[in-house]
Design a protein around this motif. Structure first.
Motif, PDB file in Angstrom:
ATOM      1  N   GLU A  87     143.866 116.636  58.910  1.00  0.00           N
ATOM      2  CA  GLU A  87     145.841 116.758  60.181  1.00  0.00           C
ATOM      3  C   GLU A  87     146.028 115.808  58.787  1.00  0.00           C
ATOM      4  O   GLU A  87     146.037 113.961  59.838  1.00  0.00           O
ATOM      5  N   VAL A  88     147.057 115.810  58.197  1.00  0.00           N
ATOM      6  CA  VAL A  88     147.622 115.025  57.474  1.00  0.00           C
ATOM      7  C   VAL A  88     149.090 115.109  56.608  1.00  0.00           C
ATOM      8  O   VAL A  88     149.269 114.576  56.190  1.00  0.00           O
ATOM      9  N   SER A  89     149.736 116.381  57.566  1.00  0.00           N
ATOM     10  CA  SER A  89     150.561 116.435  57.629  1.00  0.00           C
ATOM     11  C   SER A  89     151.028 116.301  56.500  1.00  0.00           C
ATOM     12  O   SER A  89     152.602 116.326  56.170  1.00  0.00           O
ATOM     13  N   GLY A  90     150.041 117.245  55.553  1.00  0.00           N
ATOM     14  CA  GLY A  90     151.195 117.695  54.320  1.00  0.00           C
ATOM     15  C   GLY A  90     150.629 116.741  53.277  1.00  0.00           C
ATOM     16  O   GLY A  90     150.958 116.987  52.293  1.00  0.00           O
ATOM     17  N   TYR A  91     150.431 115.625  53.015  1.00  0.00           N
ATOM     18  CA  TYR A  91     149.840 114.162  52.744  1.00  0.00           C
ATOM     19  C   TYR A  91     148.767 114.424  51.385  1.00  0.00           C
ATOM     20  O   TYR A  91     147.799 115.064  51.587  1.00  0.00           O
ATOM     21  N   ASP A  92     149.697 114.816  49.745  1.00  0.00           N
ATOM     22  CA  ASP A  92     148.879 114.651  48.937  1.00  0.00           C
ATOM     23  C   ASP A  92     148.782 113.422  47.870  1.00  0.00           C
ATOM     24  O   ASP A  92     148.571 114.256  46.982  1.00  0.00           O
ATOM     25  N   GLU A  93     149.312 112.783  48.390  1.00  0.00           N
ATOM     26  CA  GLU A  93     149.582 111.305  47.073  1.00  0.00           C
ATOM     27  C   GLU A  93     148.837 110.462  47.407  1.00  0.00           C
ATOM     28  O   GLU A  93     148.070 110.760  47.875  1.00  0.00           O
ATOM     29  N   VAL A 131     145.885 107.326  47.553  1.00  0.00           N
ATOM     30  CA  VAL A 131     146.121 107.013  48.938  1.00  0.00           C
ATOM     31  C   VAL A 131     144.634 105.989  47.452  1.00  0.00           C
ATOM     32  O   VAL A 131     144.139 106.104  47.267  1.00  0.00           O
ATOM     33  N   LEU A 168     143.651 111.091  45.316  1.00  0.00           N
ATOM     34  CA  LEU A 168     144.031 111.574  45.677  1.00  0.00           C
ATOM     35  C   LEU A 168     143.538 112.921  46.223  1.00  0.00           C
ATOM     36  O   LEU A 168     142.441 113.567  45.593  1.00  0.00           O
ATOM     37  N   VAL A 196     141.844 113.580  54.107  1.00  0.00           N
ATOM     38  CA  VAL A 196     141.069 112.344  53.859  1.00  0.00           C
ATOM     39  C   VAL A 196     139.982 111.814  54.827  1.00  0.00           C
ATOM     40  O   VAL A 196     139.590 112.647  55.638  1.00  0.00           O
TER      41      VAL A 196
END
Length: 210
Positions: A80-86, A88, A115, A120
């Motif tokens: 559950e990362v709300s679509g984050y793909d940048e 870290v 990435l 995550v």
């Protein structure tokens, strides 16, 4: 953890997989007494009576990384990362290790980025990975590669970037005795290796200019 640790020959085996038979605590304390005599000290001197016991206990803590599994540390991930793909990036992770050549301290900071590929891991887990590998006899080059390989193998991100900057006491306390000399090592996998802009972004974020 087998797939991770068996790729590296530098004392990476966990206790369960290690073929090295550990001596008893009494044998370890006896070895410390031998070293005390070898440097010209008297183990029976009042100030040294408990030194063998203290050293054995300290070694359990300083080299506790041999008793931990990186796979277990990185085993829990989150989708559950709300679509984050940048990128870290966890930077300025302090670590303490020991050089495998002279068994003297290595102290520095690790910077770890990855990435995500849909998952995550908790940020504290990255720091724990650094700690586990740091608390083993190491070379800085191997430490850098081991951290990257562990994250790459377990989390399976689109790329991993690791940079370590450290001061080696084997260069300060003995030999060339160069105080303040710092060694930098880095390794990149996946997109960090194939796409120069990702590697440049990692370096820029380290400098705080993203």
């Amino acid at each position: 953890m087998d797939a991770i640790i068996k790729n590296f020959p530098n004392g990476m085996n966990d206790d369960a997989d290690s073929k090295v038979e550990r001596p008893t605590e009494d044998e370890a304390k006896a070895a410390v007494e031998v070293l005390l005599r070898w440097i010209g000290e008297d183990p029976a001197r009042e100030g040294l009576l408990d030194t063998p016991k203290r050293v054995a206990k300290a070694y359990q803590e300083l080299f506790s990384g041999y008793g931990h599994s990186v796979e277990e540390i990185l085993g829990r991930t989150f989708e559950e990362v709300s679509g984050y793909d940048e990128l870290v990036l966890v930077k300025d992770i302090p670590f303490y290790s020991h050089c495998e050549h002279h068994m003297v301290p290595v102290m520095g900071k690790a910077h770890v980025g990855y990435l995500p590929a849909g998952r995550v891991v908790g940020l504290s887990k990255i720091a724990r990975v650094v700690d586990v590998f740091g608390k083993r006899l190491q070379t800085q080059e191997a430490l850098t590669a081991q951290i990257a390989e562990a994250i790459d193998s377990t989390l399976k991100p689109r790329g991993v970037a690791v940079m370590i900057e450290a001061e080696h006491m084997c260069m300060v306390m003995r030999g060339v005795q160069k105080i303040g000399s710092t060694t930098l090592t880095s390794t990149f996998t996946g997109l960090f290796k194939t796409q120069p802009q990702e590697q440049a972004r990692f370096m820029s974020m380290l400098r705080g200019r993203d």
